[in-house]
Design a protein around this motif. Structure first.
Motif, PDB file in Angstrom:
ATOM      1  N   ARG A 138       0.831  -1.211   0.000  1.00 11.12           N
ATOM      2  CA  ARG A 138       0.000   0.000   0.000  1.00 11.12           C
ATOM      3  C   ARG A 138       0.859   1.252   0.000  1.00 11.12           C
ATOM      4  O   ARG A 138       0.525   2.264  -0.614  1.00 11.12           O
ATOM      5  N   PHE A 139       1.979   1.199   0.724  1.00 12.13           N
ATOM      6  CA  PHE A 139       2.909   2.332   0.742  1.00 12.13           C
ATOM      7  C   PHE A 139       3.441   2.562  -0.680  1.00 12.13           C
ATOM      8  O   PHE A 139       3.491   3.693  -1.172  1.00 12.13           O
ATOM      9  N   ALA A 140       3.817   1.469  -1.349  1.00 16.83           N
ATOM     10  CA  ALA A 140       4.346   1.573  -2.713  1.00 16.83           C
ATOM     11  C   ALA A 140       3.294   2.125  -3.670  1.00 16.83           C
ATOM     12  O   ALA A 140       3.603   2.933  -4.561  1.00 16.83           O
ATOM     13  N   ALA A 141       2.044   1.711  -3.486  1.00 12.77           N
ATOM     14  CA  ALA A 141       0.971   2.201  -4.357  1.00 12.77           C
ATOM     15  C   ALA A 141       0.742   3.699  -4.151  1.00 12.77           C
ATOM     16  O   ALA A 141       0.529   4.449  -5.118  1.00 12.77           O
ATOM     17  N   ALA A 142       0.795   4.132  -2.902  1.00  9.30           N
ATOM     18  CA  ALA A 142       0.616   5.563  -2.618  1.00  9.30           C
ATOM     19  C   ALA A 142       1.756   6.363  -3.233  1.00  9.30           C
ATOM     20  O   ALA A 142       1.540   7.422  -3.843  1.00  9.30           O
ATOM     21  N   GLU A 143       2.966   5.830  -3.089  1.00  3.98           N
ATOM     22  CA  GLU A 143       4.134   6.516  -3.649  1.00  3.98           C
ATOM     23  C   GLU A 143       4.030   6.579  -5.184  1.00  3.98           C
ATOM     24  O   GLU A 143       4.383   7.592  -5.788  1.00  3.98           O
ATOM     25  N   ALA A 144       3.546   5.491  -5.789  1.00  2.00           N
ATOM     26  CA  ALA A 144       3.419   5.452  -7.254  1.00  2.00           C
ATOM     27  C   ALA A 144       2.419   6.504  -7.736  1.00  2.00           C
ATOM     28  O   ALA A 144       2.649   7.176  -8.745  1.00  2.00           O
ATOM     29  N   ARG A 145       1.318   6.651  -6.990  1.00  2.00           N
ATOM     30  CA  ARG A 145       0.315   7.661  -7.399  1.00  2.00           C
ATOM     31  C   ARG A 145       0.905   9.072  -7.294  1.00  2.00           C
ATOM     32  O   ARG A 145       0.679   9.924  -8.163  1.00  2.00           O
ATOM     33  N   LEU A 146       1.693   9.306  -6.238  1.00  2.64           N
ATOM     34  CA  LEU A 146       2.336  10.615  -6.072  1.00  2.64           C
ATOM     35  C   LEU A 146       3.390  10.833  -7.155  1.00  2.64           C
ATOM     36  O   LEU A 146       3.559  11.941  -7.664  1.00  2.64           O
ATOM     37  N   ARG A 147       4.108   9.759  -7.528  1.00  2.03           N
ATOM     38  CA  ARG A 147       5.139   9.879  -8.545  1.00  2.03           C
ATOM     39  C   ARG A 147       4.520  10.292  -9.883  1.00  2.03           C
ATOM     40  O   ARG A 147       5.057  11.108 -10.614  1.00  2.03           O
ATOM     41  N   LYS A 148       3.352   9.701 -10.172  1.00  8.12           N
ATOM     42  CA  LYS A 148       2.669  10.051 -11.417  1.00  8.12           C
ATOM     43  C   LYS A 148       2.301  11.544 -11.416  1.00  8.12           C
ATOM     44  O   LYS A 148       2.468  12.244 -12.423  1.00  8.12           O
ATOM     45  N   ALA A 149       1.809  12.007 -10.254  1.00  8.67           N
ATOM     46  CA  ALA A 149       1.462  13.430 -10.134  1.00  8.67           C
ATOM     47  C   ALA A 149       2.708  14.300 -10.319  1.00  8.67           C
ATOM     48  O   ALA A 149       2.645  15.390 -10.890  1.00  8.67           O
ATOM     49  N   ARG A 150       3.823  13.798  -9.848  1.00  5.89           N
ATOM     50  CA  ARG A 150       5.074  14.540 -10.001  1.00  5.89           C
ATOM     51  C   ARG A 150       5.476  14.608 -11.470  1.00  5.89           C
ATOM     52  O   ARG A 150       5.868  15.661 -11.972  1.00  5.89           O
ATOM     53  N   GLU A 151       5.311  13.460 -12.150  1.00  3.09           N
ATOM     54  CA  GLU A 151       5.622  13.435 -13.588  1.00  3.09           C
ATOM     55  C   GLU A 151       4.707  14.367 -14.374  1.00  3.09           C
ATOM     56  O   GLU A 151       5.102  14.921 -15.399  1.00  3.09           O
ATOM     57  N   GLN A 152       3.472  14.519 -13.879  1.00  2.00           N
ATOM     58  CA  GLN A 152       2.511  15.393 -14.572  1.00  2.00           C
ATOM     59  C   GLN A 152       2.672  16.852 -14.154  1.00  2.00           C
ATOM     60  O   GLN A 152       1.870  17.699 -14.561  1.00  2.00           O
ATOM     61  N   GLY A 153       3.666  17.102 -13.307  1.00  2.50           N
ATOM     62  CA  GLY A 153       3.935  18.483 -12.928  1.00  2.50           C
ATOM     63  C   GLY A 153       3.034  19.041 -11.837  1.00  2.50           C
ATOM     64  O   GLY A 153       3.043  20.236 -11.561  1.00  2.50           O
ATOM     65  N   GLN A 154       2.239  18.164 -11.193  1.00  2.00           N
ATOM     66  CA  GLN A 154       1.367  18.645 -10.116  1.00  2.00           C
ATOM     67  C   GLN A 154       2.111  18.761  -8.792  1.00  2.00           C
ATOM     68  O   GLN A 154       1.616  19.364  -7.836  1.00  2.00           O
ATOM     69  N   ILE A 155       3.265  18.121  -8.735  1.00  2.00           N
ATOM     70  CA  ILE A 155       4.110  18.128  -7.546  1.00  2.00           C
ATOM     71  C   ILE A 155       5.534  18.439  -8.009  1.00  2.00           C
ATOM     72  O   ILE A 155       5.960  17.896  -9.037  1.00  2.00           O
ATOM     73  N   PRO A 156       6.270  19.299  -7.277  1.00  2.00           N
ATOM     74  CA  PRO A 156       7.624  19.648  -7.712  1.00  2.00           C
ATOM     75  C   PRO A 156       8.541  18.429  -7.854  1.00  2.00           C
ATOM     76  O   PRO A 156       8.352  17.411  -7.179  1.00  2.00           O
ATOM     77  N   ALA A 157       9.525  18.550  -8.723  1.00  2.00           N
ATOM     78  CA  ALA A 157      10.414  17.444  -9.064  1.00  2.00           C
ATOM     79  C   ALA A 157      11.220  16.944  -7.870  1.00  2.00           C
ATOM     80  O   ALA A 157      11.598  15.766  -7.817  1.00  2.00           O
ATOM     81  N   ASP A 158      11.499  17.824  -6.896  1.00  2.00           N
ATOM     82  CA  ASP A 158      12.334  17.408  -5.763  1.00  2.00           C
ATOM     83  C   ASP A 158      11.510  16.959  -4.564  1.00  2.00           C
ATOM     84  O   ASP A 158      12.051  16.798  -3.462  1.00  2.00           O
ATOM     85  N   ALA A 159      10.213  16.726  -4.759  1.00  2.00           N
ATOM     86  CA  ALA A 159       9.350  16.370  -3.622  1.00  2.00           C
ATOM     87  C   ALA A 159       9.755  15.034  -3.010  1.00  2.00           C
ATOM     88  O   ALA A 159      10.077  14.088  -3.722  1.00  2.00           O
ATOM     89  N   ASP A 160       9.737  14.968  -1.672  1.00  2.00           N
ATOM     90  CA  ASP A 160      10.077  13.754  -0.920  1.00  2.00           C
ATOM     91  C   ASP A 160       8.804  12.918  -0.772  1.00  2.00           C
ATOM     92  O   ASP A 160       8.008  13.123   0.139  1.00  2.00           O
TER      93      ASP A 160
END
Lengths: 199, 199
Positions: A130-152
């Motif tokens: 579940r942690f990995a799935a949450a991270e994957a969803r956030l990573r996609k948002a990062r790729e789409q520019g909704q979250i900055p590139a350096d986000a932890d």
């Protein structure tokens, strides 16, 4: 004649009966008083069958909880990360604060302090994926520019789930939807995103 | 002759002996196998004495943990909210991840799911006052202009403590100091503060 297929069907039926029996008994008696014997009797399977598939009652309830949790809290992708995180966290809060799943998970969390095999199973079957799935969803948002590139992203996941666990284990009232919405906005802002204007 | 004062001294000595005995036994045997009988024998007090002051072994260990937690995690005020929160959260992480306090608190959290009186005591003696103290420290920072006037302080407290509880109850490795520093920066940024330039 027992074919592999009918044997598999029977296994799935026994599996579901076992999980349902464990959840029912947990609701009726409380986690601490559930036994593998009682689960077997209620499910109409033998103790031997249960021990062939699971190591303990905690393992049975973990599988029941994980099935429900994965089903109830998908990581949808509407293209709006704030909205999708709200959907996910609201579902997680609802599931962990209602019977039978909330008390079952509380029992699992209690028992895993004394049961190393259960602690490992919680990590491998539930928390890790579940942690990995949450991270994957956030990573996609990062790729789409909704979250900055350096986000932890791992820190973000802990900031989202942490308050849910905090209230659950301390038996505080669960977050309402407004609080979840505010939490999600705060976490996104902490990453340097502007939660008001996704995309 | 027993004067009120000497009686009080003896009580404090018995109290401390009882708390220490409970912590020692928790380390040696694990929370689940600690009994009030064993605490009494180790402390050199009667079971009756213990039950005069506490309702259960959980209540004894809660008082021992609370004493240590309050002592180890003061809310200092150096005028720099980021620094003071790092100090506080690092101390909390250290205490809850080391023996005897970490396992003792894990035992208390487990037991409070089945013991309503203990759950109430955890809220009244530990969580309520510490939550209020954290909020008070944040309020002072808000008054000093280090945090915006509209900041949601209770949410901030949950975002700070939540990840600590998350790792503790899931038996994950505790946060290191760099992660705590990043968490504090993220929470302050989520409130609209600039963690880089306090004051």
């Amino acid at each position: 004649m027992i074919t592999p297929q009918s044997s598999l069907r029977r296994s799935e039926r026994s599996r579901r009966a076992t999980l349902d029996a464990a959840l029912e008994l947990c609701t009726e008696k409380g986690y601490g008083r559930v036994t593998v014997e009682a689960i077997a009797a209620r499910a109409g399977v033998s103790k031997k069958t249960i021990y062939r598939w699971w190591t303990s009652k905690g393992a049975v309830l973990l599988e029941a909880f994980t099935d429900a949790f994965v089903g109830a809290t998908p990581f949808v992708d509407t293209g709006d990360i704030a909205r999708d995180l709200r959907t996910h966290i609201n579902s997680a809060v609802r599931l962990t604060s209602t019977t039978p799943y909330g008390p079952a998970y509380a029992g699992i969390l209690s028992e895993m302090h004394y049961d190393d095999a259960l602690a490992e199973a919680v990590q491998e079957q539930l928390v890790g994926p579940r942690f990995a799935a949450a991270e994957a969803r956030l990573r996609k948002a990062r790729e789409q520019g909704q979250i900055p590139a350096d986000a932890d992203l791992p820190l973000a996941v802990e900031m989202l789930y942490g308050p849910v666990y905090y209230r659950h284990v301390l038996r505080k009232p669960p977050q309402d939807e407004a609080t979840v919405a505010s939490l999600v906005d705060h976490v996104l802002r902490s990453l340097g995103a502007d939660p008001g204007s996704p995309g």
